[in-house]
Design a protein around this motif. Structure first.
Motif, mmCIF file in Angstrom:
data_model
loop_
_atom_site.group_PDB
_atom_site.id
_atom_site.type_symbol
_atom_site.label_atom_id
_atom_site.label_comp_id
_atom_site.label_asym_id
_atom_site.label_seq_id
_atom_site.Cartn_x
_atom_site.Cartn_y
_atom_site.Cartn_z
ATOM 1 N N PHE A 1 7.798 12.061 3.546
ATOM 2 C CA PHE A 1 7.195 11.058 4.435
ATOM 3 C C PHE A 1 7.629 9.637 4.073
ATOM 4 N N LEU A 2 8.873 9.463 3.628
ATOM 5 C CA LEU A 2 9.326 8.131 3.237
ATOM 6 C C LEU A 2 9.702 7.289 4.460
ATOM 7 N N ARG A 3 9.451 5.979 4.377
ATOM 8 C CA ARG A 3 9.783 5.044 5.466
ATOM 9 C C ARG A 3 11.283 4.984 5.696
ATOM 10 N N VAL A 4 12.028 4.976 4.581
ATOM 11 C CA VAL A 4 13.489 5.006 4.651
ATOM 12 C C VAL A 4 13.974 5.986 3.594
ATOM 13 N N SER A 5 15.130 6.574 3.823
ATOM 14 C CA SER A 5 15.683 7.512 2.862
ATOM 15 C C SER A 5 15.823 6.811 1.508
ATOM 16 N N GLN A 46 0.847 -1.195 0.000
ATOM 17 C CA GLN A 46 0.000 0.000 0.000
ATOM 18 C C GLN A 46 0.885 1.248 0.000
ATOM 19 N N CYS A 47 0.264 2.435 -0.182
ATOM 20 C CA CYS A 47 1.031 3.694 -0.141
ATOM 21 C C CYS A 47 1.900 3.734 1.117
ATOM 22 N N ALA A 48 1.309 3.305 2.243
ATOM 23 C CA ALA A 48 2.004 3.409 3.531
ATOM 24 C C ALA A 48 3.106 2.363 3.694
ATOM 25 N N SER A 49 3.315 1.473 2.689
ATOM 26 C CA SER A 49 4.489 0.596 2.722
ATOM 27 C C SER A 49 5.733 1.451 2.476
ATOM 28 N N CYS A 50 5.604 2.426 1.579
ATOM 29 C CA CYS A 50 6.727 3.306 1.237
ATOM 30 C C CYS A 50 6.731 4.595 2.056
ATOM 31 N N HIS A 51 5.537 5.062 2.459
ATOM 32 C CA HIS A 51 5.417 6.335 3.187
ATOM 33 C C HIS A 51 4.955 6.112 4.623
ATOM 34 N N ASN A 52 5.527 6.857 5.557
ATOM 35 C CA ASN A 52 5.032 6.885 6.936
ATOM 36 C C ASN A 52 4.346 8.234 7.147
ATOM 37 N N PRO A 53 3.005 8.232 7.199
ATOM 38 C CA PRO A 53 2.304 9.521 7.268
ATOM 39 C C PRO A 53 2.617 10.316 8.541
ATOM 40 N N HIS A 54 3.248 9.669 9.527
ATOM 41 C CA HIS A 54 3.524 10.346 10.799
ATOM 42 C C HIS A 54 4.946 10.849 10.935
ATOM 43 N N ASN A 55 5.794 10.656 9.940
ATOM 44 C CA ASN A 55 7.207 10.950 10.139
ATOM 45 C C ASN A 55 7.822 11.469 8.842
ATOM 46 N N ASN A 56 8.192 12.755 8.844
ATOM 47 C CA ASN A 56 8.782 13.336 7.636
ATOM 48 C C ASN A 56 10.280 13.554 7.786
#
Ligand code: HEC
Ligand code: HEC
Ligand code: HEC
Ligand code: HEC
Length: 224
Positions: free
Chosen positions: A207-211, A192-202
């Motif tokens: 808002f990527l999960r990892v750089s 899902q979108c949130a596999s790549c993005h963490n909506p709570h952490n920029n």
């Protein structure tokens, strides 16, 4: 000495703000203390733009508070080299990516909430991010529109069987995470979108999960 101590304290403060791992004051904080110029001029709560402890009419998870888009179809990515055959349209469904599209397809105002605070519908300030009706402005890059057929595929099962069939994908450790370190989540085995993005952490930007420097994010899943 005093100057040195002050400099030391300031350096700590700076590194703290750079590493701040919170939605608070980020671009997803639309409250009066938020991170966009269009932020609210009335609502002081941060989470309320997306979650509520008590839903009124909505039942979307997790405790969703933002009016969903009524868009029925977004289209799905297809290609002759794609291995998966399970990519499903998120329109009107319960996929977690639909939560993102409740703001990012640009059809619903960001301040359209299910359970408002005692302050009522949040008044939004002026700026270029939102249009006059509170929707993400059409000229804004963050307005993805209603077509996802030219975006990285989402809403399909990514499991060991797909990794084997494809031959150039990492095998997810389980239905909740791709990697053993638990940085890239799956949602009941689905990308899902949130596999790549963490909506709570920029902290990483966008808002990527990892750089994604040196394409590190891509390489969490692809072995290329
Ligand atoms: C801009 C929208 C947005 C804001 C603001 C927001 N969230 Fe979320 N939150 C989401 C989305 C989308 C998901 C589902 C995707 C995911 O799991 O990351 C989620 C998932 C969650 C979850 C369940 C999954 C997990 O990561 O544990 C919790 C708990 C949560 N949010 C708490 C909060 C709290 C507390 C705040 C305020 C401090 C907050 N959120 C602010 C969008 C938001
Ligand atoms: C409540 C509305 C809302 C929801 C829900 C929401 N966003 Fe956003 N998002 C925004 C706004 C507003 C901005 C800032 C737009 C701007 O700066 O021009 C933004 C910005 C972003 C950005 C760009 C950040 C940057 O640094 O430029 C990304 C990426 C993003 N969102 C992804 C997501 C994803 C992924 C989800 C779901 C997991 C999601 N958003 C859910 C409203 C939302
Ligand atoms: C496979 C990983 C991946 C998936 C899935 C994904 N994104 Fe992104 N997204 C990225 C990356 C990487 C960037 C940064 C691109 C750049 O800076 O050029 C980005 C950028 C963005 C931006 C900033 C504007 C732009 O176009 O550059 C938004 C908004 C956004 N994504 C929202 C979403 C939403 C909503 C979804 C689900 C519908 C989604 N993303 C799915 C990886 C992903
Ligand atoms: C969370 C895991 C994950 C991440 C992160 C990710 N991908 Fe993917 N990507 C996949 C999966 C799974 C597929 C589907 C592969 C298939 O079935 O052929 C896919 C599909 C693709 C495709 C389409 C392949 C085709 O045959 O048409 C491309 C291109 C691609 N990804 C590039 C990227 C790039 C570039 C990045 C980084 C910006 C990225 N991906 C990040 C998991 C991921």
């Amino acid at each position: 000495m005093k100057k040195l101590a002050a400099l030391f304290a300031f350096t700590i403060f700076l590194s703290m703000s750079v590493n701040a791992q919170s939605v608070v004051a980020s671009k997803h904080d639309l409250s009066t203390g938020g991170g966009i110029t269009n932020k609210s001029t009335s609502e002081t709560q941060v989470c309320i733009f997306c979650h509520t402890p008590h839903q009124k009419t909505l039942t979307a998870k997790p405790l969703w508070n933002k009016t969903l888009s009524t868009q029925a179809t977004y289209g799905t990515y297809t290609s002759t080299s794609l291995t998966t055959t399970t990519v499903a349209d998120i329109g009107g469904g319960t996929a977690v990516s639909n939560l993102c599209m409740s703001c990012h397809d640009g059809t619903v105002a960001v301040n359209s909430l299910d359970n408002k605070s005692s302050l009522g519908t949040p008044a939004m300030g002026t700026g270029a991010e939102l249009d006059a009706t509170g929707k993400i402005a059409s000229a804004n890059d963050n307005n993805m529109g209603i077509n996802l057929s030219n975006d990285h595929p989402i809403n399909f099962t990514y499991d060991a069987a797909l990794a084997t069939a494809d031959g150039a994908l990492k095998s997810p450790v389980d239905a909740k995470y791709v990697d053993a370190a638990h940085t890239v989540p799956l949602y009941s085995g689905s990308l899902q979108c949130a596999s790549c993005h963490n909506p709570h952490n920029n902290a990483q930007g966008t808002f990527l999960r990892v750089s994604n420097a040196a394409s590190a994010l891509c390489l969490k899943c692809h072995t290329k």
